[in-house]
Design an enzyme around this catalytic site. Structure first.
Site, mmCIF file in Angstrom:
data_model
loop_
_atom_site.group_PDB
_atom_site.id
_atom_site.type_symbol
_atom_site.label_atom_id
_atom_site.label_comp_id
_atom_site.label_asym_id
_atom_site.label_seq_id
_atom_site.Cartn_x
_atom_site.Cartn_y
_atom_site.Cartn_z
ATOM 1 N N ARG A 5 17.892 -2.348 -18.062
ATOM 2 C CA ARG A 5 18.243 -1.383 -19.097
ATOM 3 C C ARG A 5 17.513 -0.075 -18.787
ATOM 4 N NH1 ARG A 5 22.026 -3.913 -19.971
ATOM 5 N NH2 ARG A 5 22.763 -4.860 -21.899
ATOM 6 N N GLU A 15 23.612 6.360 -22.260
ATOM 7 C CA GLU A 15 24.863 5.997 -21.573
ATOM 8 C C GLU A 15 26.032 6.112 -22.537
ATOM 9 O OE1 GLU A 15 24.591 2.085 -19.902
ATOM 10 O OE2 GLU A 15 22.676 2.481 -18.939
ATOM 11 N N HIS A 21 26.510 1.954 -14.748
ATOM 12 C CA HIS A 21 26.339 0.659 -15.428
ATOM 13 C C HIS A 21 27.478 -0.316 -15.067
ATOM 14 C CE1 HIS A 21 24.458 -1.448 -19.158
ATOM 15 N NE2 HIS A 21 24.863 -2.319 -18.259
HETATM 16 C C1 DGY Z 1 25.171 -6.861 -19.908
HETATM 17 O O1 DGY Z 1 26.004 -7.755 -20.001
HETATM 18 O O2 DGY Z 1 24.272 -6.703 -20.728
HETATM 19 C C2 DGY Z 1 25.269 -5.969 -18.719
HETATM 20 O O3 DGY Z 1 24.427 -4.895 -18.803
HETATM 21 C C3 DGY Z 1 26.681 -5.525 -18.506
HETATM 22 O O4 DGY Z 1 27.146 -4.749 -19.540
#
Ligand code: DGY
Length: 323
Positions: free
Chosen positions: A237, A266, A284
């Protein structure tokens, strides 16, 4: 009475269609105009929400008076206010496991792309600059045989470490809250304090969920401990890394490079990161393959249906909501 399912993003209608006789199904449709307005209009009817990539604050769900379950098509669920969902007795589910290998593939892609400067040299080649062989200033660094430091050796971290160990003969260091003896044996991995990992690893890879404890886990101090030739890879993250400190470190060549899939904000169309040749940036896409996104949607749908049918979904995140 049929319950209502509201799909707020990326669920292929063909997945939901077989359940149309059992549930009312509402799928937001960009052709119908503003998606937020459609979402808010449908929310009071919804018993179950399914989708991903949406931030839910307290006020977003006020109108959801019938809501029983949110099935998130993601492994991370830091965008939900768990305390609020618990108070309201709304279940939250996620989609663990099915994206581990795909996300690890991306981490390796970023390791290779940063080390071998692939995007930079691709742009250079295509710009017509290749009139003579490249000189040393365009050389990259090796990946094989280097030290890979994983902060948080969970399932995704382990999948990255396996690729590093068995694909590239890397030495594996890891840090985190607990030791993983099985993985130590399998990967010949060494458990070390985080500070040790930061000082020794050639590739530093935090793979942790975002929480109050992991926010800014990699900040100015941590970046200053890294080798000047080290590369930071972030597929977890954005907020796990202090982005301002990272930009500073990259601009001043305090570290060699960063490979980034995730950001403080984002989506975003502008950032100093996008101007740096030593930052390889992708939007992402950790789980963004056709196969994995389908597997995630299927898993999320199963969670949703189980929850709406009065069963405890296998990926329930907040048992508190059912008490
Ligand atoms: C999640 O599943 O949390 C990944 O970051 C993909 O969005």
């Amino acid at each position: 009475m049929k319950k209502t399912i509201l799909a707020f993003s990326r669920v292929h209608p063909s997945l939901l269609a077989p359940y149309a006789d059992q549930f009312n199904i509402i799928v937001l449709d960009p052709k119908e105009g503003d998606l937020d307005a459609q979402f808010q209009a449908a929310l009071p009817k919804a018993h179950g929400l399914i989708g991903g990539n949406r931030k839910f604050g307290e006020r977003d769900l006020e109108a959801a008076e019938n809501l029983e379950i949110i099935s998130s098509i993601s492994v991370g669920y830091d965008n939900y206010d768990l305390a609020y969902l618990n108070r309201r007795g709304i279940m939250l589910t996620n989609t663990p496991d099915v994206l581990n290998e795909t996300t690890a593939d991306l981490a390796l892609a970023l390791i290779l792309a940063t080390a071998r400067r692939i995007p930079e040299l691709d742009a250079w080649t295509k710009s017509g600059s290749w009139s003579k062989t490249i000189d040393e200033s365009a050389f990259g660094c090796d990946v094989h045989g280097k030290t890979l430091g994983i902060i948080g050796l969970g399932k995704i971290g382990a999948a990255i470490a396996r690729r590093g160990r068995f694909g590239f003969g890397m030495e594996i260091l890891y840090s985190g809250n607990s030791r993983k003896p099985e993985l130590e044996k399998e990967l010949d991995a060494r458990y070390v304090p985080q500070e040790h990992l930061l000082r020794e690893a050639d590739f530093v890879c935090p793979v942790v969920p975002l929480s109050a404890q992991t926010r800014n886990l990699i900040s100015r101090k941590e970046l200053s401990l890294m080798k000047s030739e080290a590369i930071l890879i972030n597929v977890s993250r954005g907020a796990v890394v202090d982005e301002e400190a990272l930009i500073d470190a990259l601009q001043n060549h305090r570290i060699r490079a960063a490979g980034l899939d995730v950001y403080a904000k984002e989506p975003m169309s502008e950032s100093p990161l996008f101007k740096l040749t030593n930052a390889v940036t992708v939007p992402h896409i950790g789980s963004a393959t056709t196969q994995t996104r389908l597997a995630m949607a299927q898993r999320a749908l199963k969670n949703l249906l189980d929850g709406l049918r009065g069963q405890v979904p296998v990926d329930l995140v907040n048992r508190e909501a059912t008490r």
